[in-house]
Design an enzyme around this catalytic site. Sequence first.
Site, PDB file in Angstrom:
ATOM      1  N   THR A 134       6.559 -18.203  -6.990  1.00  0.00           N
ATOM      2  CA  THR A 134       6.800 -16.813  -7.388  1.00  0.00           C
ATOM      3  C   THR A 134       7.573 -16.797  -8.702  1.00  0.00           C
ATOM      4  OG1 THR A 134       9.008 -16.407  -6.497  1.00  0.00           O
ATOM      5  CG2 THR A 134       7.167 -16.295  -4.929  1.00  0.00           C
ATOM      6  N   GLU A 135       7.610 -15.655  -9.331  1.00  0.00           N
ATOM      7  CA  GLU A 135       8.258 -15.577 -10.646  1.00  0.00           C
ATOM      8  C   GLU A 135       9.771 -15.724 -10.571  1.00  0.00           C
ATOM      9  OE1 GLU A 135       8.407 -11.316 -12.393  1.00  0.00           O
ATOM     10  OE2 GLU A 135       6.552 -11.433 -11.269  1.00  0.00           O
ATOM     11  N   GLY A 136      10.314 -15.628  -9.356  1.00  0.00           N
ATOM     12  CA  GLY A 136      11.738 -15.898  -9.201  1.00  0.00           C
ATOM     13  C   GLY A 136      12.029 -17.393  -9.160  1.00  0.00           C
TER      14      GLY A 136
END
Lengths: 329, 263
Positions: free
Chosen positions: B49-51
């Site tokens: 995920t982009e996190g």
Amino acid sequence: MQNKLLSIEEAVADYTWDGMTYCNGAALPVGSCSIAFGKEMVKQGRKNLNVICHCGSQQINLLAAVGAVDRVEVGFSGLEVYGFAAGLNRAVTSGKTRMEDYSNGAMALRFFGGAMNWPFVPATVSIHNDQQWCSADYPDEYPCNRKIPEITDPFTGKKYGAFRTIRPDVAAIHVTMADIYGNAIMLGTEWNRFEMSRASKKVVLVADQIVHTDCMRQYPNLVRIISEVVDAVVYWPYAAWPQASPGLYDSDEEHMFYMNKMMKTEADTEAYCDQWVKNWNSHEEYMALIGDEKIEKISKTATAFLMDPYRKWIRSDDEIRELQNMTKG
Amino acid sequence: MDYTKQEFMAIITGREIKDGELIILGVGLPMLAGYFARSNHAPNLRPFTEGGVYGSSPVGGLPWGIECNRISANATSFTNAIDALGFLVLSGRADNAVIGAAQVDKYGNINTTGIWDEPPWKVGKYLPPRVRLNGSGGASDISVGCKSYLIMASHEKRRFMEKVDYISSVGFLTGGDSREKCGFVGGGPAAIISTLGILRPDPQTKEFYLEAYFPFTTIEEVKACTDWDLKISQDVKAVHEPTIEELKKLRAVDVTGSLRKED
């Protein structure tokens, strides 16, 4: 090292002011965020804020809903599956709040540049699209070339953009655990909290747990926020509620929807604040408001095992109260 | 067979994902499509995920956010935005992604920022929108950085537009070589998977045309739900229905059935 424990009232009184550039230290819209700090800002009536909202969250939703935000810079303004941020969107569509859009990656780079004290960082994203062409600061210029101006790569001659870097006045950063000096460990994604802690002129940590410094000495690689850049530490369990804090509690699904629904109108926002923001004067009262049943439910998180290595260093409430008294007078 | 349009769309999107890909997934349908693909035909898929949440699978239902505890209970690494969106996406390293769109145009440019009565490009001014959406989030980074990506959108005339109100994430801009001239490291959108069919970009003009439609619709309906004069492939065909096996695997990811209700 200096004991930096402050009460939430003191921290907000000492480190926030009207018209400041404020940054919510958060890990995306459903997770970690210093929401309790934002609520205290509402209680103390802060206004005309310039918010660096590197991710949407209920904190910014609330601050904008009460009309405290004049300008905001965002990568993403929503609450993910919980929906569009009703209070923030109301402030933007009414023209009360000017909103400047970037990509999420752009916001991260701009913090990095701020931490380096660079004047700008090269932009390979948020260019050739409306994030570059549209500026809420210069609404009459379209396409705008002042928000992300075009620059030339001195080596290849290729054209890119330039991002203005970010140096917030204050960031209130939510962390899972901190010691009394401001060393902190974050469980879950950091999002931009590492860069932000170095880019901000002042840093207040809002910690769900206070641990002994021995914990930091056991896991120094995991201490990504360091006492050297931290000015104050606030102990506030369930500080991210109704959002989540990995290792400690899940998001409160029911309240996430309810709170956002209440942010839709000015009247409901006021009613919400009366009941959920201004209706407590201590952490005990804050916990009572959430309620035992809810606390028990959200604390049964599948991520609880993440806390296992740290439990033996967690300081008790009595211990923390004593340490907090030492910073007074 | 009993399935929703959203489930169908997630399965078709999943079929486009190849084994071994390093793929960044947003919350909701993109994550469903990705984890369906991993359990169905792509066991070596590398989702993140982009996190910067790596190596994990959802537990207890589809996550409320890309950093939700439901995706953080079995991760092998937690990093940050600079790492996930910078080092892995903007750098050009990630293979694939799935992103959503409130509006998409014939060149695959996406709007997720706002709806205007008079869009900025029309009036030459940037005024507050009538409806504020979410902004681009990481989709804009994906659109310039990933080697390729897939777009998912609900197929309605007000969403499949000749020209979107605001370009949040670039597709092929004005078509032809206009994207190439910008020098992005990423290759652009490979397909639009809608609630009615699969659209692909023409190799020269980069205009999206209808490659296939879903069994519960017709070419006429797809055209009627598209604001631009949608071109139809000479080999256009109906997509085969999801198999019982595919639906079972999809629902094993969406255990709470959040996408089983029609919108």
